[in-house]
Design a protein around this motif. Structure first.
Motif, PDB file in Angstrom:
ATOM      1  N   ASP A   1     -27.994 -60.577  53.664  1.00 23.07           N
ATOM      2  CA  ASP A   1     -28.789 -61.289  54.674  1.00 23.07           C
ATOM      3  C   ASP A   1     -28.496 -62.795  54.649  1.00 23.07           C
ATOM      4  O   ASP A   1     -28.518 -63.449  55.689  1.00 23.07           O
ATOM      5  N   ASP A   2     -28.213 -63.343  53.448  1.00 23.27           N
ATOM      6  CA  ASP A   2     -27.855 -64.766  53.336  1.00 23.27           C
ATOM      7  C   ASP A   2     -26.555 -65.034  54.087  1.00 23.27           C
ATOM      8  O   ASP A   2     -26.422 -66.041  54.790  1.00 23.27           O
TER       9      ASP A   2
ATOM     10  N   LEU B   1     -23.525 -67.027  58.819  1.00 29.99           N
ATOM     11  CA  LEU B   1     -22.560 -66.776  59.892  1.00 29.99           C
ATOM     12  C   LEU B   1     -23.200 -66.874  61.275  1.00 29.99           C
ATOM     13  O   LEU B   1     -22.606 -67.425  62.201  1.00 29.99           O
ATOM     14  N   ALA B   2     -24.405 -66.346  61.418  1.00 34.75           N
ATOM     15  CA  ALA B   2     -25.074 -66.376  62.719  1.00 34.75           C
ATOM     16  C   ALA B   2     -25.515 -67.793  63.095  1.00 34.75           C
ATOM     17  O   ALA B   2     -25.563 -68.140  64.275  1.00 34.75           O
ATOM     18  N   GLY B   3     -25.815 -68.607  62.111  1.00 37.81           N
ATOM     19  CA  GLY B   3     -26.251 -69.977  62.370  1.00 37.81           C
ATOM     20  C   GLY B   3     -25.081 -70.943  62.449  1.00 37.81           C
ATOM     21  O   GLY B   3     -24.598 -71.290  63.534  1.00 37.81           O
ATOM     22  N   SER B   4     -24.562 -71.334  61.304  1.00 37.16           N
ATOM     23  CA  SER B   4     -23.460 -72.300  61.253  1.00 37.16           C
ATOM     24  C   SER B   4     -22.165 -71.742  61.822  1.00 37.16           C
ATOM     25  O   SER B   4     -21.286 -72.496  62.232  1.00 37.16           O
ATOM     26  N   GLY B   5     -22.034 -70.433  61.856  1.00 38.05           N
ATOM     27  CA  GLY B   5     -20.818 -69.809  62.351  1.00 38.05           C
ATOM     28  C   GLY B   5     -20.568 -70.009  63.829  1.00 38.05           C
ATOM     29  O   GLY B   5     -19.473 -69.711  64.319  1.00 38.05           O
ATOM     30  N   THR B   6     -21.531 -70.541  64.542  1.00 34.07           N
ATOM     31  CA  THR B   6     -21.338 -70.784  65.968  1.00 34.07           C
ATOM     32  C   THR B   6     -20.525 -72.053  66.224  1.00 34.07           C
ATOM     33  O   THR B   6     -20.070 -72.274  67.352  1.00 34.07           O
ATOM     34  N   ARG B   7     -20.338 -72.873  65.184  1.00 37.65           N
ATOM     35  CA  ARG B   7     -19.522 -74.084  65.327  1.00 37.65           C
ATOM     36  C   ARG B   7     -18.053 -73.712  65.495  1.00 37.65           C
ATOM     37  O   ARG B   7     -17.608 -72.661  65.034  1.00 37.65           O
ATOM     38  N   LEU B   8     -17.297 -74.610  66.112  1.00 36.04           N
ATOM     39  CA  LEU B   8     -15.874 -74.362  66.282  1.00 36.04           C
ATOM     40  C   LEU B   8     -15.177 -74.292  64.932  1.00 36.04           C
ATOM     41  O   LEU B   8     -15.562 -74.947  63.972  1.00 36.04           O
ATOM     42  N   TYR B   9     -14.135 -73.479  64.904  1.00 35.87           N
ATOM     43  CA  TYR B   9     -13.362 -73.246  63.693  1.00 35.87           C
ATOM     44  C   TYR B   9     -12.252 -74.278  63.580  1.00 35.87           C
ATOM     45  O   TYR B   9     -11.202 -74.154  64.194  1.00 35.87           O
TER      46      TYR B   9
ATOM     47  N   LYS C   1      -7.390 -65.908  66.110  1.00 31.00           N
ATOM     48  CA  LYS C   1      -7.633 -67.184  66.789  1.00 31.00           C
ATOM     49  C   LYS C   1      -7.579 -67.027  68.301  1.00 31.00           C
ATOM     50  O   LYS C   1      -7.209 -67.944  69.020  1.00 31.00           O
ATOM     51  N   ASP C   2      -7.968 -65.864  68.795  1.00 33.74           N
ATOM     52  CA  ASP C   2      -7.857 -65.534  70.210  1.00 33.74           C
ATOM     53  C   ASP C   2      -9.214 -65.680  70.905  1.00 33.74           C
ATOM     54  O   ASP C   2     -10.123 -64.887  70.657  1.00 33.74           O
ATOM     55  N   PRO C   3      -9.358 -66.679  71.784  1.00 30.37           N
ATOM     56  CA  PRO C   3     -10.648 -66.870  72.460  1.00 30.37           C
ATOM     57  C   PRO C   3     -11.073 -65.683  73.327  1.00 30.37           C
ATOM     58  O   PRO C   3     -12.253 -65.532  73.625  1.00 30.37           O
ATOM     59  N   ALA C   4     -10.137 -64.831  73.719  1.00 34.51           N
ATOM     60  CA  ALA C   4     -10.462 -63.701  74.591  1.00 34.51           C
ATOM     61  C   ALA C   4     -10.734 -62.407  73.824  1.00 34.51           C
ATOM     62  O   ALA C   4     -11.102 -61.402  74.430  1.00 34.51           O
ATOM     63  N   ALA C   5     -10.569 -62.413  72.515  1.00 31.07           N
ATOM     64  CA  ALA C   5     -10.753 -61.188  71.723  1.00 31.07           C
ATOM     65  C   ALA C   5     -12.228 -60.794  71.680  1.00 31.07           C
ATOM     66  O   ALA C   5     -13.116 -61.643  71.744  1.00 31.07           O
ATOM     67  N   SER C   6     -12.468 -59.490  71.542  1.00 33.00           N
ATOM     68  CA  SER C   6     -13.844 -59.012  71.412  1.00 33.00           C
ATOM     69  C   SER C   6     -13.906 -57.969  70.291  1.00 33.00           C
ATOM     70  O   SER C   6     -13.942 -56.769  70.544  1.00 33.00           O
ATOM     71  N   PRO C   7     -13.936 -58.438  69.046  1.00 33.20           N
ATOM     72  CA  PRO C   7     -14.017 -57.522  67.910  1.00 33.20           C
ATOM     73  C   PRO C   7     -15.411 -56.908  67.808  1.00 33.20           C
ATOM     74  O   PRO C   7     -16.343 -57.357  68.482  1.00 33.20           O
ATOM     75  N   PRO C   8     -15.561 -55.893  66.958  1.00 35.23           N
ATOM     76  CA  PRO C   8     -16.900 -55.342  66.716  1.00 35.23           C
ATOM     77  C   PRO C   8     -17.858 -56.433  66.213  1.00 35.23           C
ATOM     78  O   PRO C   8     -17.424 -57.465  65.701  1.00 35.23           O
ATOM     79  N   PRO C   9     -19.155 -56.193  66.325  1.00 36.16           N
ATOM     80  CA  PRO C   9     -20.151 -57.200  65.941  1.00 36.16           C
ATOM     81  C   PRO C   9     -20.260 -57.365  64.419  1.00 36.16           C
ATOM     82  O   PRO C   9     -19.783 -56.538  63.642  1.00 36.16           O
ATOM     83  N   LEU C  10     -20.926 -58.418  64.028  1.00 36.83           N
ATOM     84  CA  LEU C  10     -21.116 -58.730  62.615  1.00 36.83           C
ATOM     85  C   LEU C  10     -21.754 -57.563  61.863  1.00 36.83           C
ATOM     86  O   LEU C  10     -21.365 -57.275  60.726  1.00 36.83           O
ATOM     87  N   ALA C  11     -22.713 -56.891  62.463  1.00 36.68           N
ATOM     88  CA  ALA C  11     -23.398 -55.777  61.788  1.00 36.68           C
ATOM     89  C   ALA C  11     -22.399 -54.705  61.330  1.00 36.68           C
ATOM     90  O   ALA C  11     -22.580 -54.110  60.267  1.00 36.68           O
ATOM     91  N   HIS C  12     -21.371 -54.459  62.109  1.00 40.03           N
ATOM     92  CA  HIS C  12     -20.347 -53.476  61.750  1.00 40.03           C
ATOM     93  C   HIS C  12     -19.676 -53.861  60.428  1.00 40.03           C
ATOM     94  O   HIS C  12     -19.497 -53.022  59.535  1.00 40.03           O
ATOM     95  N   TYR C  13     -19.329 -55.135  60.291  1.00 41.86           N
ATOM     96  CA  TYR C  13     -18.621 -55.580  59.087  1.00 41.86           C
ATOM     97  C   TYR C  13     -19.560 -55.793  57.904  1.00 41.86           C
ATOM     98  O   TYR C  13     -19.160 -55.613  56.754  1.00 41.86           O
ATOM     99  N   LEU C  14     -20.806 -56.123  58.166  1.00 42.98           N
ATOM    100  CA  LEU C  14     -21.770 -56.208  57.059  1.00 42.98           C
ATOM    101  C   LEU C  14     -22.037 -54.828  56.472  1.00 42.98           C
ATOM    102  O   LEU C  14     -22.252 -54.698  55.268  1.00 42.98           O
ATOM    103  N   ALA C  15     -21.979 -53.786  57.304  1.00 43.12           N
ATOM    104  CA  ALA C  15     -22.136 -52.416  56.789  1.00 43.12           C
ATOM    105  C   ALA C  15     -20.973 -52.052  55.879  1.00 43.12           C
ATOM    106  O   ALA C  15     -21.160 -51.398  54.841  1.00 43.12           O
ATOM    107  N   ILE C  16     -19.778 -52.480  56.230  1.00 43.24           N
ATOM    108  CA  ILE C  16     -18.618 -52.255  55.359  1.00 43.24           C
ATOM    109  C   ILE C  16     -18.790 -53.044  54.065  1.00 43.24           C
ATOM    110  O   ILE C  16     -18.553 -52.529  52.963  1.00 43.24           O
ATOM    111  N   ALA C  17     -19.219 -54.307  54.173  1.00 41.49           N
ATOM    112  CA  ALA C  17     -19.419 -55.140  52.993  1.00 41.49           C
ATOM    113  C   ALA C  17     -20.473 -54.551  52.053  1.00 41.49           C
ATOM    114  O   ALA C  17     -20.352 -54.651  50.823  1.00 41.49           O
ATOM    115  N   ALA C  18     -21.484 -53.929  52.614  1.00 41.36           N
ATOM    116  CA  ALA C  18     -22.539 -53.327  51.788  1.00 41.36           C
ATOM    117  C   ALA C  18     -21.972 -52.258  50.856  1.00 41.36           C
ATOM    118  O   ALA C  18     -22.520 -52.036  49.764  1.00 41.36           O
TER     119      ALA C  18
END
Length: 188
Positions: free
Chosen positions: A10-11, A16-24, A164-181
């Protein structure tokens, strides 16, 4: 280093949901989009859950350090790979941490051994390379290639480069957090 350690998924999600919205760092996408695209590239490559997680979290140190858009231009190396490992060490084992620790070295290595790699890097990545030690020497390349997690770090680096593709649409964060779990350290 972070003032409060990341001790729960959750941390990470909040960061990622907060500060992750800044440009990379000089790229045309957000930190979160870069993380998701990196994880997606690893997943598409058939990487292990640990390496997919490493791809998701490899640049987390930039968020912890609050990297600014002009830091690289101003000559600031935030050593984000070390910061990420320090921040994540309570949650993950070496199979996640070591590819993260080595992904900057993998860029330096690939610039030395793969023709055309340096020229294909984005301008921002070329600029940060100089701050990170530049192209590896032949002796450093031999030492890097002999490291236990070098191959995973190289794959992570390639995933990073694809993310680094502005047009890409990967799965959402929840998908990858489930893998990380599934690769969290066992709690005593």
């Amino acid at each position: 280093m972070p003032s409060t350690p990341l001790t729960r998924l959750d941390d990470i999600a909040s960061l990622l949901a907060g500060s992750g919205t800044r440009l990379y760092g000089g790229e045309a996408i957000s930190q979160l989009q870069h993380a998701l695209q990196s994880a997606h590239a690893a997943e598409q490559a058939g990487a292990s859950p640990a390496l997919i997680t490493a791809a998701l979290l490899h640049d987390l140190g930039h968020l912890v350090c609050e990297q600014g858009d002009e830091d690289v231009t101003n000559g600031i190396n935030d050593h984000h790979e070390a910061v990420a490992v320090h921040s994540l060490q309570h949650l993950f084992a070496d199979e996640v941490l070591q590819p993260i620790a080595l992904h900057v070295a993998a860029k330096r290595y690939l610039c030395a051994v793969q023709p055309g790699y340096h020229a294909a890097l984005s301008p921002a990545s070329q600029a940060s390379l100089l701050l990170q030690g530049g192209v590896m020497s032949a002796a450093a390349c031999q030492r890097f290639a002999a490291r236990p997690w070098a191959a995973d770090a190289v794959l992570l680096r390639h995933c990073d480069d694809l993310a680094k593709d502005p047009a890409a649409s990967p799965p959402p964060l929840a998908h990858y957090l489930a893998i990380a779990a599934n690769v969290l350290k066992a709690t005593p």
